[in-house]
Design a protein around this motif. Sequence first.
Motif, PDB file in Angstrom:
ATOM      1  N   ASP A  73       0.833  -1.202   0.000  1.00 55.59           N
ATOM      2  CA  ASP A  73       0.000   0.000   0.000  1.00 55.59           C
ATOM      3  C   ASP A  73       0.867   1.250   0.000  1.00 55.59           C
ATOM      4  N   THR A  74       0.416   2.283  -0.725  1.00 54.23           N
ATOM      5  CA  THR A  74       1.193   3.520  -0.835  1.00 54.23           C
ATOM      6  C   THR A  74       0.399   4.768  -0.485  1.00 54.23           C
ATOM      7  N   GLY A  75      -0.817   4.646   0.001  1.00 53.26           N
ATOM      8  CA  GLY A  75      -1.648   5.816   0.249  1.00 53.26           C
ATOM      9  C   GLY A  75      -2.362   6.199  -1.036  1.00 53.26           C
ATOM     10  N   THR A  76      -2.698   7.480  -1.187  1.00 50.03           N
ATOM     11  CA  THR A  76      -3.360   7.931  -2.411  1.00 50.03           C
ATOM     12  C   THR A  76      -2.747   9.236  -2.883  1.00 50.03           C
ATOM     13  N   GLU A  77      -3.041   9.566  -4.094  1.00 50.33           N
ATOM     14  CA  GLU A  77      -2.449  10.746  -4.720  1.00 50.33           C
ATOM     15  C   GLU A  77      -2.967  12.063  -4.161  1.00 50.33           C
ATOM     16  N   ASN A  78      -4.194  12.104  -3.646  1.00 47.20           N
ATOM     17  CA  ASN A  78      -4.742  13.393  -3.218  1.00 47.20           C
ATOM     18  C   ASN A  78      -4.185  13.876  -1.889  1.00 47.20           C
ATOM     19  N   GLY A  79      -3.461  13.049  -1.175  1.00 48.68           N
ATOM     20  CA  GLY A  79      -2.795  13.475   0.043  1.00 48.68           C
ATOM     21  C   GLY A  79      -3.572  13.290   1.322  1.00 48.68           C
ATOM     22  N   ASP A  80      -4.887  13.044   1.255  1.00 47.92           N
ATOM     23  CA  ASP A  80      -5.649  12.849   2.485  1.00 47.92           C
ATOM     24  C   ASP A  80      -5.265  11.542   3.165  1.00 47.92           C
ATOM     25  N   SER A  82      -2.624   8.510   3.824  1.00 52.23           N
ATOM     26  CA  SER A  82      -1.195   8.231   3.754  1.00 52.23           C
ATOM     27  C   SER A  82      -0.890   7.013   4.607  1.00 52.23           C
ATOM     28  N   ILE A  83       0.338   6.592   4.541  1.00 52.66           N
ATOM     29  CA  ILE A  83       0.789   5.451   5.330  1.00 52.66           C
ATOM     30  C   ILE A  83       2.040   5.876   6.081  1.00 52.66           C
ATOM     31  N   ILE A  84       2.035   5.644   7.380  1.00 57.95           N
ATOM     32  CA  ILE A  84       3.196   5.963   8.203  1.00 57.95           C
ATOM     33  C   ILE A  84       3.906   4.666   8.582  1.00 57.95           C
ATOM     34  N   THR A  85       5.126   4.787   9.029  1.00 55.34           N
ATOM     35  CA  THR A  85       5.855   3.633   9.549  1.00 55.34           C
ATOM     36  C   THR A  85       5.903   3.754  11.063  1.00 55.34           C
ATOM     37  N   ARG A  86       5.409   2.720  11.734  1.00 54.95           N
ATOM     38  CA  ARG A  86       5.364   2.693  13.188  1.00 54.95           C
ATOM     39  C   ARG A  86       6.742   2.379  13.784  1.00 54.95           C
ATOM     40  N   LYS A  87       6.859   2.573  15.077  1.00 54.83           N
ATOM     41  CA  LYS A  87       8.094   2.281  15.810  1.00 54.83           C
ATOM     42  C   LYS A  87       8.552   0.839  15.596  1.00 54.83           C
ATOM     43  N   ASP A  88       7.583  -0.092  15.468  1.00 51.49           N
ATOM     44  CA  ASP A  88       7.914  -1.506  15.275  1.00 51.49           C
ATOM     45  C   ASP A  88       8.170  -1.862  13.812  1.00 51.49           C
ATOM     46  N   GLY A  89       8.128  -0.862  12.927  1.00 52.57           N
ATOM     47  CA  GLY A  89       8.399  -1.076  11.507  1.00 52.57           C
ATOM     48  C   GLY A  89       7.174  -1.411  10.679  1.00 52.57           C
ATOM     49  N   LYS A  90       6.031  -1.653  11.315  1.00 53.23           N
ATOM     50  CA  LYS A  90       4.802  -1.950  10.575  1.00 53.23           C
ATOM     51  C   LYS A  90       4.264  -0.673   9.947  1.00 53.23           C
ATOM     52  N   LYS A  91       3.484  -0.842   8.889  1.00 51.94           N
ATOM     53  CA  LYS A  91       2.865   0.271   8.174  1.00 51.94           C
ATOM     54  C   LYS A  91       1.457   0.488   8.721  1.00 51.94           C
ATOM     55  N   GLN A  92       1.064   1.753   8.875  1.00 52.97           N
ATOM     56  CA  GLN A  92      -0.235   2.108   9.439  1.00 52.97           C
ATOM     57  C   GLN A  92      -0.890   3.180   8.583  1.00 52.97           C
ATOM     58  N   TRP A  93      -2.208   3.024   8.352  1.00 51.70           N
ATOM     59  CA  TRP A  93      -2.964   4.022   7.614  1.00 51.70           C
ATOM     60  C   TRP A  93      -3.116   5.288   8.456  1.00 51.70           C
ATOM     61  N   ALA A  94      -3.099   6.427   7.774  1.00 52.38           N
ATOM     62  CA  ALA A  94      -3.314   7.725   8.414  1.00 52.38           C
ATOM     63  C   ALA A  94      -4.233   8.556   7.531  1.00 52.38           C
ATOM     64  N   LEU A  95      -4.992   9.430   8.154  1.00 47.33           N
ATOM     65  CA  LEU A  95      -5.859  10.372   7.454  1.00 47.33           C
ATOM     66  C   LEU A  95      -5.342  11.765   7.763  1.00 47.33           C
ATOM     67  N   MET A  96      -4.945  12.503   6.741  1.00 44.77           N
ATOM     68  CA  MET A  96      -4.350  13.830   6.910  1.00 44.77           C
ATOM     69  C   MET A  96      -3.229  13.776   7.956  1.00 44.77           C
ATOM     70  N   ASP A  97      -2.360  12.779   7.818  1.00 41.05           N
ATOM     71  CA  ASP A  97      -1.188  12.534   8.673  1.00 41.05           C
ATOM     72  C   ASP A  97      -1.528  12.128  10.104  1.00 41.05           C
ATOM     73  N   THR A 126     -13.115  11.567  11.504  1.00 47.17           N
ATOM     74  CA  THR A 126     -14.151  12.037  10.579  1.00 47.17           C
ATOM     75  C   THR A 126     -13.480  12.530   9.293  1.00 47.17           C
ATOM     76  N   MET A 127     -14.287  12.709   8.277  1.00 50.32           N
ATOM     77  CA  MET A 127     -13.796  13.158   6.978  1.00 50.32           C
ATOM     78  C   MET A 127     -13.842  14.681   6.850  1.00 50.32           C
ATOM     79  N   ASP A 128     -14.006  15.407   7.935  1.00 50.31           N
ATOM     80  CA  ASP A 128     -14.032  16.872   7.872  1.00 50.31           C
ATOM     81  C   ASP A 128     -12.760  17.384   7.210  1.00 50.31           C
ATOM     82  N   GLY A 129     -12.912  18.095   6.118  1.00 49.13           N
ATOM     83  CA  GLY A 129     -11.777  18.671   5.425  1.00 49.13           C
ATOM     84  C   GLY A 129     -11.010  17.709   4.528  1.00 49.13           C
TER      85      GLY A 129
END
Length: 131
Positions: A73-80, A82-97, A126-129
């Motif tokens: 997974d790479t997130g999406t192009e619009n920027g809302d 994204s995917i972060i890397t956790r302390k344990d190295g796993k990937k986690q979904w994020a909304l507006m960082d 929530t999807m506000d913004g």
Amino acid sequence: MVQRTLTWMALAGAVVLAMPGLAMAERPKANDGMVVDSKGMTLYTYSDDTPGNSACNDKCAQNWPPVLASASDTGTENGDWSIITRKDGKKQWALMDSPLYTYIGDKKKGDMTGDGKGEGKWAMATMDGAD
């Protein structure tokens, strides 16, 4: 030969069951303004997180499981999204960082029992913004 094949099938099944985080590889989505996972479970943000970083690890992550992304997974192009890397190295979904989590107290689709927990540090995402 049949016994060996069955053994490998059983082992593969056990590995899949032992890795629940890999099951949540789909991007979260909006549902009536709130953000949910692929099972329709409410997702949350944590005010102690900083943009792009999770402060919820170890015992915290047991009660507030991170919404994990697959390695591809790479997130999406619009920027809302994204995917972060956790302390344990796993990937986690994020909304507006803001990293996203489920709550262990939510038992079924539509439950929102985590909203306001931890002296208000946990809030329903929530999807506000967001697009």
